[in-house]
Design an enzyme around this catalytic site. Structure first.
Site, PDB file in Angstrom:
ATOM      1  N   GLU A  25      39.808  17.980 119.547  1.00 31.34           N
ATOM      2  CA  GLU A  25      40.608  17.707 118.355  1.00 31.34           C
ATOM      3  C   GLU A  25      41.922  18.493 118.380  1.00 31.34           C
ATOM      4  OE1 GLU A  25      38.724  16.579 114.343  1.00 31.34           O
ATOM      5  OE2 GLU A  25      39.217  18.704 114.111  1.00 31.34           O
TER       6      GLU A  25
ATOM      7  N   GLU B 245      44.185  16.727 120.734  1.00 27.26           N
ATOM      8  CA  GLU B 245      44.676  15.505 120.084  1.00 27.26           C
ATOM      9  C   GLU B 245      45.757  15.830 119.058  1.00 27.26           C
ATOM     10  OE1 GLU B 245      42.916  11.611 117.642  1.00 27.26           O
ATOM     11  OE2 GLU B 245      41.672  13.396 117.928  1.00 27.26           O
TER      12      GLU B 245
ATOM     13  N   CYS C   7      35.048  15.704 111.358  1.00 29.27           N
ATOM     14  CA  CYS C   7      33.747  16.358 111.541  1.00 29.27           C
ATOM     15  C   CYS C   7      32.737  15.964 110.479  1.00 29.27           C
ATOM     16  CB  CYS C   7      33.915  17.874 111.522  1.00 29.27           C
ATOM     17  SG  CYS C   7      34.890  18.504 112.883  1.00 29.27           S
TER      18      CYS C   7
ATOM     19  N   SER D 133      41.044  11.846 113.265  1.00 29.43           N
ATOM     20  CA  SER D 133      40.880  12.231 114.668  1.00 29.43           C
ATOM     21  C   SER D 133      39.802  11.363 115.293  1.00 29.43           C
ATOM     22  CB  SER D 133      40.480  13.699 114.762  1.00 29.43           C
ATOM     23  OG  SER D 133      40.031  14.012 116.068  1.00 29.43           O
TER      24      SER D 133
ATOM     25  N   LYS E 292      24.551  13.261 107.801  1.00 30.83           N
ATOM     26  CA  LYS E 292      24.332  13.344 109.244  1.00 30.83           C
ATOM     27  C   LYS E 292      23.227  12.391 109.697  1.00 30.83           C
ATOM     28  CE  LYS E 292      27.381  16.395 110.568  1.00 30.83           C
ATOM     29  NZ  LYS E 292      28.454  16.017 111.517  1.00 30.83           N
TER      30      LYS E 292
ATOM     31  N   GLU F 104      25.036   9.203 110.100  1.00 30.82           N
ATOM     32  CA  GLU F 104      25.905   9.289 111.266  1.00 30.82           C
ATOM     33  C   GLU F 104      25.107   9.112 112.557  1.00 30.82           C
ATOM     34  OE1 GLU F 104      29.433  12.279 112.624  1.00 30.82           O
ATOM     35  OE2 GLU F 104      27.442  13.184 112.443  1.00 30.82           O
TER      36      GLU F 104
ATOM     37  N   GLU G 136      27.298   2.925 117.456  1.00 33.54           N
ATOM     38  CA  GLU G 136      28.252   3.347 118.489  1.00 33.54           C
ATOM     39  C   GLU G 136      27.883   4.687 119.100  1.00 33.54           C
ATOM     40  OE1 GLU G 136      30.458   4.208 114.489  1.00 33.54           O
ATOM     41  OE2 GLU G 136      28.966   2.818 115.275  1.00 33.54           O
TER      42      GLU G 136
ATOM     43  N   CYS H  52      30.308  22.564 104.377  1.00 35.86           N
ATOM     44  CA  CYS H  52      28.909  22.386 104.770  1.00 35.86           C
ATOM     45  C   CYS H  52      27.969  23.385 104.088  1.00 35.86           C
ATOM     46  CB  CYS H  52      28.760  22.515 106.287  1.00 35.86           C
ATOM     47  SG  CYS H  52      29.716  21.301 107.209  1.00 35.86           S
TER      48      CYS H  52
END
Length: 598
Positions: free
Chosen positions: A284, A287, A310, A330, A369, A372, A377, A514
């Site tokens: 990141e 990037e 994230c 990102s 999560k 996710e 993908e 978090c």
């Protein structure tokens, strides 16, 4: 300031004008039970529909009882909070609520932590005198959240959290009378709504009508399978909250005991998601420098500001509410997914095993999560990079299930090579930590100079929206930070309108980041708990011998042996992703097509 004087339970009380009886009683140590009411001052959250009537009190000169959460104090008011009439009314209200509530306490995950259960106990309820028809709503199981409206008491806390604080708009009251409940628009399943799976609705639900999806049994099954190698990865925020479930003070780091507990549960390897957080910074941060360099060189097509990726609740929010801005995210995967990709490629090859014989279990502070990890993908030929994600409270249940004496465990060490990390990765667990970690590495990569002062204090804090300008050796880099999706909406609206002053924006969906995730031990809005958790992570960062992600020797080894260079072809294939326009899929907030009238 104008004040009011009144008497509550024979105590003289003086409070500012506009104060409710409930708050006035609290100011002098008088407890009045509540169910629907919830006030989290530091989060600017208040839910007071006055619906449950558990908080009723008797006011001298008034014929009927008054809800203390709604009734403001008046001069000379005389209030009694525990008269026989009041107690009888509270008992009757509670018995009526329980008459349409499943008697499943022993199998409910909120058993022992349920507000309804506690108040019923305090009121001495020992039988259900009113029996009749029971609700029969279908239980809705999304990848992250289970919605059981048979337990809903219509307190509407979740609705206020979802709509007012998070501005997600997934939950609303539907129907009337006996069939009333909090549901999604058109009463769709959660998976078909605008829900971002942040889990903050679960955090405020008093009765487990909303709960995190339980995946403990599949994890136990994998641990019992001799043909599988089972790997644990633990997020930084877990270590600062897990101890709360075992009697430790908020913010106590229990990293070593957590590692030992996971080994006793039967995990073959215990790794640290912090390793993948260092990896995330490499990708990141690179990037960010690529985009920033193009932008400063006059490229009008580059997507600035770069927004962090994230947090899966935040990513989902962008995909559903602002899909036209998803290219600002990102492309770097989250640390959870980077770890899974590396574990099932690089580490599997080191072990000489097929990726299908590796089971990766993540322990996260987050309910999103789970969603996710289930995204298609993030799999290869149907085999997910992360097989199961469990949240902090689930890990605590597993430890108790296995009869492990957590307090007596020795401090264990993470395994190598995916267990070594720097201080930069630890602070991922608190708001501002991701962008601070990125600045530590991006500064040195950009300036080719050593960064002596690695603590970017200007990026820290618990204000909902923060901003700072970091000097990259003469190049000012403007950074925006938000935690809580309602705050994030304000920043992303600026991006949408073309008025954003920032080069980079960090967003965490949950209050505090978090550390305040929907899967953590409940903090009930007490910001002091979040401050202690954040302080613990900063202490661990300060005590690490290495504090910049690019200095992690195992990260350097991973690139030299396997990945090549950051954002290179192999790194991009394994560690980067794409985002989806989910607004049309969800079918919400679509502007209707204009019809030209004849």
């Amino acid at each position: 300031m104008e004040t009011i004087q009144l008497i509550i339970d024979n105590k003289e009380v003086e409070v500012p004008k506009g104060t409710t009886i409930l708050d006035a009683a609290k100011s002098v140590g008088i407890h009045i039970p509540t169910l629907c009411y919830m006030k989290l001052e530091d989060l600017h959250y208040e839910n007071n529909p006055g619906a449950c009537r558990i908080c009723v009190v008797e006011i001298e000169g008034r014929k009927n009882l008054a809800p203390s959460c709604k009734m403001e104090c008046t001069e000379g008011m005389v209030v009694r909070t525990h008269t026989p009439r009041v107690m009888n009314a509270r008992r009757t209200v509670m018995e009526l609520i329980l008459s349409n509530h499943p008697a499943e306490c022993l199998t409910c995950s909120s058993n022992g932590h349920c507000e309804l259960q506690k108040i019923a106990h305090d009121l001495g309820i020992r039988e259900i005198r009113y029996k009749g028809e029971m609700s029969t709503f279908t239980i809705d199981r999304s990848p992250s959240i289970v919605r059981n409206m048979n337990k809903c008491i219509m307190c509407r806390r979740c609705e206020t959290m979802c709509n007012t604080i998070q501005t997600v708009g997934a939950l609303t009251a539907v129907n009337r009378g006996f069939n009333a409940a909090v549901s999604t628009a058109f009463e769709r399943d959660m998976a078909g709504s605008t829900c971002s799976y942040c889990g903050q609705c679960v955090s405020v639900c008093p009765v487990n009508a909303l709960s995190g999806r339980n995946t403990q049994q599949p994890v136990l099954d994998a641990l019992a399978d001799p043909t599988k190698i089972v790997i644990a990865q633990t997020a930084p925020a877990v270590r600062t909250a897990l101890g709360r479930d075992f009697g430790y003070e908020p913010g106590t780091l229990v990293t070593g005991k957590m590692v030992s507990a996971l080994r006793q549960l039967g995990f073959d390897y215990v790794f640290d998601t912090d390793f993948a957080a260092d990896l995330t910074i490499m990708e990141e941060g690179t990037e960010l420098l690529h985009r920033l360099g193009s932008y400063l060189n006059g490229d009008k097509e580059v997507k600035i500001p770069l927004m962090t990726s994230c947090c899966p609740g935040w990513v989902s929010f962008v995909e559903q509410h602002f899909p036209e801005l998803r290219d600002h995210l990102s492309t770097a995967k989250s640390p959870q997914q980077m770890f899974g990709a590396i574990a099932k490629s690089y580490f599997a090859e080191k072990l000489g095993v097929d990726r299908k014989n590796l089971v990766v279990v993540s322990i996260m502070p987050c309910l999103a999560k789970k969603y996710e990890a289930s995204r298609p993908e993030f799999s290869v030929e149907g085999n997910p990079d992360v097989d199961y994600s469990i949240y902090t409270r689930e890990l605590a249940r597993l430890i108790r299930y296995a009869n492990i004496d957590f307090n007596e465990l020795p401090d264990g060490e993470f395994d190598r090579p995916l267990g070594e990390s720097t201080g930069a990765s630890v602070i991922f667990g608190t708001t501002g930590g991701v962008i601070e970690a990125a600045c530590r590495t991006a500064y040195e990569l950009y300036t080719k100079k050593n960064l002596d002062k690695v603590d970017f204090e200007e990026l820290r804090g618990l204000e909902g929206i923060r901003s700072a300008t970091i000097d990259f050796n003469g190049t000012p880099v403007k950074i925006g930070i938000a935690h809580g999706l309602g705050n994030a909406r304000k920043l992303i609206e600026e991006v949408k309108n073309g008025t954003s002053p920032y080069h980079a924006i960090e967003v965490m969906a949950c209050p505090g980041g978090c550390i305040g995730g929907g899967g953590q031990p409940f903090h009930r809005g007490r910001m002091e708990v979040l401050r202690r958790r954040a302080a613990a992570l900063y202490r661990e960062d300060a005590n690490k011998p290495l504090r910049k992600s690019h200095e992690n020797p195992y990260i350097q080894q991973l690139y030299s042996e396997y990945l090549g260079e950051p954002c290179g072809p192999r790194a991009h294939k394994l560690l980067h992703t794409h985002y989806i326009d989910r607004k049309e899929v969800i079918g919400m907030y679509i502007e209707p097509k204009k019809v030209n009238k004849p």
